[in-house]
Scaffold this active site. Structure first.
Site, PDB file in Angstrom:
ATOM      1  N   ARG A  32      -9.282 -19.390  60.325  1.00  0.00           N
ATOM      2  CA  ARG A  32      -9.533 -18.874  61.656  1.00  0.00           C
ATOM      3  C   ARG A  32     -10.998 -18.487  61.848  1.00  0.00           C
ATOM      4  NH1 ARG A  32      -4.461 -14.607  62.089  1.00  0.00           N
ATOM      5  NH2 ARG A  32      -2.878 -16.082  62.860  1.00  0.00           N
ATOM      6  N   HIS A  33     -11.396 -18.426  63.112  1.00  0.00           N
ATOM      7  CA  HIS A  33     -12.735 -17.968  63.474  1.00  0.00           C
ATOM      8  C   HIS A  33     -12.614 -16.517  63.943  1.00  0.00           C
ATOM      9  CE1 HIS A  33     -16.580 -17.653  65.523  1.00  0.00           C
ATOM     10  NE2 HIS A  33     -16.922 -18.839  65.054  1.00  0.00           N
ATOM     11  N   PRO A  34     -13.514 -15.638  63.521  1.00  0.00           N
ATOM     12  CA  PRO A  34     -13.374 -14.228  63.902  1.00  0.00           C
ATOM     13  C   PRO A  34     -13.534 -13.967  65.395  1.00  0.00           C
ATOM     14  CG  PRO A  34     -15.472 -14.598  62.792  1.00  0.00           C
ATOM     15  CD  PRO A  34     -14.672 -15.850  62.633  1.00  0.00           C
TER      16      PRO A  34
END
Length: 331
Positions: free
Chosen positions: A217-219
């Site tokens: 995931r991307h933050p």
């Protein structure tokens, strides 16, 4: 005009940097000890040649010099005095002890551009050796990649440091056209690793936000993940509301108010990812790639190395020519 590069590097970061220069037409002379660069013995061997060594040292000329002997040092100095660029990745201080230090060489060759690549630079860390694994670990990359910590598959700290070294050479040569003088540049791999932290570093330095647990995931973005399909995995990345709407329409996802904004999607990413994966599990990866790519959604399958290198996007590079794709020259 051909620039002469004297290459005192070994293993990966340095040789990769000088290979990039050689690929673009620089005349690179690689200095090797009597036993050769240690990567000549790295497996696998193909017809007696290391595949590792071959992929980092093409388009160079090798010269064997024993730098433990005065005659070898004298020959190395002669080469450096006539060069445009010198690149080395010895531990800090070694070149000075050999009598090949930057100040002495520049007194004879004021236009010399010298680049030093090391793991941690001088000072208290001067005697610490550092391979890619060590730098990725100390540079914060390994803890972002896995739990327990795991390095990125490719040697990112080495390869990125090589590209920074190439930039340093080009910038210094560009400045030399104005001043006629060279300069010395130090590339620390730990600095490059910290540079790679990018938004993770910015979030902590500016907002006190520590990175989330490692994942695909991307933050700051959702949906942004690898999703399981019936026979494999598909990467989907929607960095704005317009892309999200394309994905939602293509998969017939519910018009959930909680997902109408980027902030809401990031907050509710667990439920969002479950909803997406629930749809994708019903069909093969190729089906979803065709559907979503056709709808304008950024996506792509997770390919093995052989699959990726055999993909239609993989481009063959002609050895001995520019490795960049070159368009027609303007008249």
């Amino acid at each position: 005009m051909s620039f002469r590069v004297v290459d005192f590097t070994r293993v990966l970061a340095g040789p990769w940097a000088t290979q990039v220069l050689a690929d673009q037409g620089f005349d690179v002379v690689k200095i090797e000890p009597p036993g050769g660069d240690e990567t000549r013995a790295f497996l696998p061997l193909v017809n007696g040649t290391s595949a590792y060594f071959a992929c980092t040292n093409r388009n160079k000329r090798s010269v064997v010099l024993d730098l433990k002997q005065p005659e070898g040092v004298a020959l190395a100095r002669t080469l450096a005095e006539g060069a445009d660029v010198l690149v080395e990745n010895f531990r800090p201080g070694v070149m000075d002890r050999l009598g090949l230090g930057d100040e002495g060489l520049r007194a004879v060759n004021p236009g010399l551009v010298s680049v030093s690549i090391s793991a941690f630079g001088g000072g208290d860390w001067a005697d610490r050796a550092g391979y890619d694994l060590v730098v990725q670990s100390m540079g914060g990359i390994a803890t972002l990649t896995g739990d327990p910590p795991a390095k990125a598959g490719p040697s990112l700290a080495d390869l990125a440091s090589a590209q920074v070294a190439v930039q340093a050479v080009l910038f210094a040569l560009l400045e030399r056209t104005r001043t006629s003088l060279g300069k010395r540049v130090e590339v620390r791999m730990i600095d490059v690793a910290h540079h790679f932290l990018a938004f993770y570093a910015s979030a902590w330095l500016n907002a006190g936000q520590t990175p989330p647990p490692p994942s695909n995931r991307h933050p700051s973005i959702a949906p942004y993940n690898l999703y399981r399909c019936a026979d494999g995995w598909l990467a989907i990345a929607c960095g704005n509301d317009a892309l999200w709407e394309k994905l939602r329409a293509a998969l017939h996802l519910p018009d959930n108010p909680a997902w109408s904004t980027l902030k809401g999607r990031v907050r509710d990413r667990d439920a969002l990812d479950r909803a997406i994966e629930g749809h994708l599990a019903a069909a093969p990866t190729a089906h979803w790639e065709r559907l979503l790519a056709g709808a304008g959604v950024p996506c792509g399958p997770a390919l093995s190395v052989p699959e990726s290198l055999n993909h239609p996007l993989a481009r063959r590079v002609e050895v001995g020519a520019w490795t960049f794709q070159i368009g027609r020259a303007h008249v």
